[in-house]
Design a protein around this motif. Structure first.
Motif, PDB file in Angstrom:
ATOM      1  N   VAL B 284       0.867  -1.173   0.000  1.00 17.20           N
ATOM      2  CA  VAL B 284       0.000   0.000   0.000  1.00 17.20           C
ATOM      3  C   VAL B 284       0.912   1.234   0.000  1.00 17.20           C
ATOM      4  O   VAL B 284       2.070   1.159   0.404  1.00 17.20           O
ATOM      5  N   THR B 285       0.362   2.354  -0.432  1.00 15.43           N
ATOM      6  CA  THR B 285       1.142   3.587  -0.530  1.00 15.43           C
ATOM      7  C   THR B 285       0.797   4.504   0.635  1.00 15.43           C
ATOM      8  O   THR B 285      -0.368   4.826   0.852  1.00 15.43           O
ATOM      9  N   GLN B 291       6.072   2.690  -0.324  1.00 11.22           N
ATOM     10  CA  GLN B 291       5.298   1.487  -0.650  1.00 11.22           C
ATOM     11  C   GLN B 291       5.613   0.456   0.425  1.00 11.22           C
ATOM     12  O   GLN B 291       6.766   0.041   0.564  1.00 11.22           O
ATOM     13  N   VAL B 292       4.611   0.025   1.156  1.00  7.91           N
ATOM     14  CA  VAL B 292       4.846  -0.876   2.288  1.00  7.91           C
ATOM     15  C   VAL B 292       3.909  -2.074   2.194  1.00  7.91           C
ATOM     16  O   VAL B 292       2.716  -1.911   1.942  1.00  7.91           O
TER      17      VAL B 292
END
Lengths: 422, 422
Positions: B284-285, B291-292
Motif C-alpha cells: 500500500v502507498t 510502498q509498504v
C-alpha cells in the motif's frame, strides 16, 4: 457590520461551512475557502453549486491556496479578499497563526477546536491557557472578536451549559457532556476523521473536572451507560475535551466531565492495534530495511474518512446532562441535539459529525455579522448570549431539545423580541 | 549403514535437531548444520556446547553457509561433508531442491513439512501429489530413502494413525488430529513461527477429508471443544494440514480431520488484523509515498518467535482421537503426547513446539542409521513400522500415551524383541 467570510480548511467540516455560508450569503457576503490543497476547495465549491446552495446566486464563492501556518500569507489573503470574518476549520496546528493574522487585520476569528503545538501533542490542562488565552489581552486592546471552540463540542455544548446554569438551576452540581455517534459507516472499521489525530486523542491520560479540580484517568477506564433520546441505550467513556477547561473557569460548577461513545468493536480494534504497536509514531525497521511509521501504515489501510459520508446512516446524539437544584428541589435535565447522517449528506454532502461541527461555526459567523456576537474580545461560547445562537441553529438544521423526567421532550427556542424588551 | 547428518535450517526446530543429533552422535557420526545465515548455525553449535550435549565429545559438529534453493550447492555440501542423512528443516520452498540433491548423491532425505511453490502458496489438495510424490518413482529406481513429513504433525500423528488402525480397531470411522498449544509466551500477542507463514495458513480455505472426499470450509468456521489430558478443556478449529492428504491415500479411513487450537484472543487479534487489511501481501502507498507491504510491518512489530522460548511456560497436547469398531463393539481412543515448554527450553534451548517437531525428525534419522527405516524409497510416516519409532521417542523425550474411556491413561511402548520374534 462585518461580512465577507474566509473559511480556512476544506475537509468535511469546511464543506459544511461553505454550504451553510452559501445558504446565507445575502447576509454574509463574499465567501472564500482556502486550503493547502486548492483542489479540495474547488471540490467544495462544485458541491455548493451542485446543490444550488447559494442564496444569492450571483454571490462571490472563491477558492484559494493557503499555508495557514504562515501568518503573513493568511494576513495577505484576508486583505486580498476583504474578509471580515475568518472561520478557521484547518488542522489544530494553525490556530495561533490564523488568530495572529486576524489580530493584525481586525478580522473576527472563529475556530472549533483547541490549538495544538506540533511538538507537544495531547497537552495537559489548562488547555486554553496554554495558547489561546495568552492572546486575550491583545484581542481586548485591539477590539478583536475571537470566538474559541464554536463547533458542537466544544461550542454548542458550552451554550447548553450556560443555558442550564442560567435558566434551569439555582445551583449546578454537575455537567456531563455526552457525545454519541450511533451512526454506521458500513465499513469493518474506520475513523470519522484523520486516524493519526483520532487515535492520538485516546492513547494517553484523560482529564476531567471533579470536585473543582483536575483529575486524571486512563482512557476507557471509566464508563457510563445512558438511555438517550432517539439513539437509545449507549455506553460512553470518560475522555478529556477542550471545553472542560473553559467551562471549569467560566461557570461555577464543581463537576464537569466529557463522555465519548464507543462501541465495543471500536474499542477492541483500537486495543489490538495499540497493544501490538501499530499505533506507534516511532518508525520500525522491516526485514527489507524500510523504515516505516506504523500509524502511517494504519492510516493508509483504513478508509479515507471523507469517503464514509455517502454510505453513512443513523444518528448522532450530543447533549449535556445537568444535575443541580432549583427552588430547593433536586433537578436533572438533558439538553441535546440529534443529527442524522443521511439528511446531512443529502443537504451538504458531508456526514452528520461534520454537520454538527460546521453549522454552529456558521451560526456564530452570522451572529457576528448581525452584531449580536461581535463582542470585540476573545471569548468562549458560554460567555455569549445563548438564546439567539440556539434559535438560529434551530433554523439552520441543528435543533435543541430538552428532556426532563415526567415530561415529554420539547424543542427549546426563545421569543427574542420579548427577551430584547425585557 | 548410513550415518553422518546434514541438518538444513538453523531456526528453532534446527536447534532441537542439532541437540538431539549431538546426544546421539556415537550412532549418527558427524553433524553438520547449514543455513543461509551461518551465524544462526554458529549460535546453535554454541548452544550444543553450552549444554554439553555431544554424546561423543570429540565428534564433528560444523556450521555451513548454504542457499538450499540451489540444488548444486546442496549436492556439493553433501559430497563435501560426506553426509548420508539430510534432515531438511529449512523453509517450505527448499524441499524439492534438497530432495533432488539427495537423489543425485544417494543420501537419505527427511523433512517435516510439505513443499510450497513460492508462487503458489496455500495450494489445494492433493498436496503431496503436487510436488513430492512426483519423485516417488525416481526414489524407488535409485533406492533413495525419502521420509516425508516426519515432525510431530505431520509425522508422529501419522504413526499414531497407523498404530490405531493396526492395533486397536477392525474398522476405523474417523481420525481427528487435535493440536493444542496450551502454553503461554507472556506477550500480548506473538506467533510461534514466522508470522508471514503463520498467518498465511489461515487466511483462505481449509480442507478436510470427510466421507472419503475433500471438503472445503472457511477458517474458524467449525470448532470443537475437548477435555484433553493435562491441558484440560480446549477449543480447536478445523484446519487444513499436510498429513490429511497422505493419510487419506494410505489408510482406508473415510474421515480424517485436523483441528488446531486457538484461544479467543488469538482469533480476535488475527481477525482484526486481517479485516483491516494488515495481513495483506500487497503493498500500500503511505502519504509520504512509501510502498509498504502491511504483513511485513506486522512481522516487524510482533515479537521474534525465537525470542519467546526463554519465557514460554505451559504444555502442548497433540494427539489422534480415533473412532471405529473392534470385535463388533464401538471403540474410541486418544493417542497423544504432552510436551512441556520449560523442560524443552532447559534441555535444548527451544520451546516445546519446536521440540515436538525436531525430536521425531532425529528419531527418524536414527532409525535410518539403524536400518529399520532405511527403506530406499519415498514414504510417508504411516507407511513405516511405528513400534520402533514410538519406542525410540519414548527414550528421546516425547512419550506416547493412550486414553480410553474407563481406563487410566497409559504409556504406549512395545517389546520389540517379542515383536521381532513373532
Amino acid at each position: 457590520m462585518k461580512k465577507h467570510v474566509l473559511i480556512i480548511g476544506a475537509g468535511g467540516v469546511g464543506q459544511v461551512a461553505a454550504h451553510k455560508c452559501a445558504q446565507h450569503n445575502r447576509l454574509l457576503g463574499d465567501i472564500h475557502i482556502a486550503s493547502r490543497n486548492i483542489k479540495k476547495c474547488l471540490a467544495v465549491i462544485d458541491s455548493v453549486h451542485e446543490k444550488g446552495a447559494l442564496q444569492n446566486p450571483k454571490g462571490v464563492l472563491k477558492a484559494h491556496q493557503l499555508d495557514a501556518m504562515d501568518t503573513a500569507a493568511v494576513r495577505r489573503l484576508i486583505e486580498h479578499t476583504g474578509a471580515q470574518i475568518v472561520i478557521n476549520l484547518g488542522h489544530a496546528f494553525v490556530n495561533m497563526s490564523v488568530l495572529q493574522a486576524c489580530i493584525e487585520t481586525g478580522a473576527a476569528y472563529l475556530d472549533t477546536a483547541i490549538h495544538e503545538d506540533p511538538e507537544k501533542i495531547c497537552e495537559t490542562p489548562p488547555w486554553y491557557a496554554n495558547h489561546e488565552w495568552k492572546r486575550k489581552a491583545i484581542c481586548a486592546d485591539r477590539g478583536i472578536t475571537a470566538i474559541l471552540g464554536c463547533g458542537f463540542d466544544p461550542g454548542v455544548v458550552n451554550a447548553y451549559a450556560a443555558l442550564a446554569v442560567h435558566e434551569y438551576f439555582d445551583t449546578v452540581d454537575s455537567i456531563d457532556i455526552i457525545d454519541i455517534n450511533a451512526g454506521s459507516h458500513g465499513k469493518y472499521f474506520a475513523t470519522n476523521f484523520n486516524p493519526e489525530i483520532n487515535f492520538r486523542e485516546f492513547t494517553g491520560q484523560v482529564w476531567s473536572w471533579q470536585n473543582s479540580q483536575w483529575r486524571s484517568n486512563k482512557m476507557f477506564e471509566i464508563q457510563r451507560t445512558d438511555d438517550l433520546p432517539v439513539v437509545g441505550k449507549q455506553t460512553a467513556y470518560l475522555t478529556g475535551h477542550d471545553e472542560l477547561h473553559s467551562l471549569s473557569q467560566n461557570l461555577n460548577v464543581p463537576n464537569i466531565r466529557f463522555w465519548m461513545g464507543f462501541g465495543e468493536h471500536y474499542i477492541n480494534v483500537f486495543t489490538v492495534l495499540r497493544n501490538i504497536g501499530l499505533l506507534s509514531e516511532k518508525p520500525v525497521t522491516l526485514d527489507n530495511g524500510q523504515q516505516v511509521v506504523p500509524l502511517q501504515l494504519v492510516k493508509a489501510v483504513l478508509p479515507d474518512p471523507a469517503s464514509l459520508a455517502p454510505g453513512y446512516i443513523g444518528k448522532t446524539c450530543i447533549g449535556n446532562l445537568v444535575k443541580g437544584h432549583k427552588d430547593g428541589q433536586a433537578r436533572e435535565v438533558f439538553v441535546y441535539n440529534v443529527a442524522d447522517h443521511v439528511e446531512a449528506f443529502a443537504e451538504v454532502g458531508s456526514q452528520g459529525i461534520s454537520y454538527t461541527a460546521g453549522v454552529p461555526a456558521v451560526a456564530a459567523a452570522i451572529l457576528i455579522a448581525q452584531g449580536t456576537w461581535d463582542v470585540q474580545k476573545m471569548v468562549n461560547v458560554e460567555e455569549l448570549p445563548y438564546q439567539p445562537f440556539i434559535n438560529l441553529m434551530n433554523q439552520m438544521g441543528l435543533t435543541t431539545h430538552l428532556r426532563e423526567a415526567g415530561q415529554d421532550d420539547c424543542l427549546i427556542s426563545f421569543d427574542l423580541a420579548e427577551l430584547d424588551a425585557s
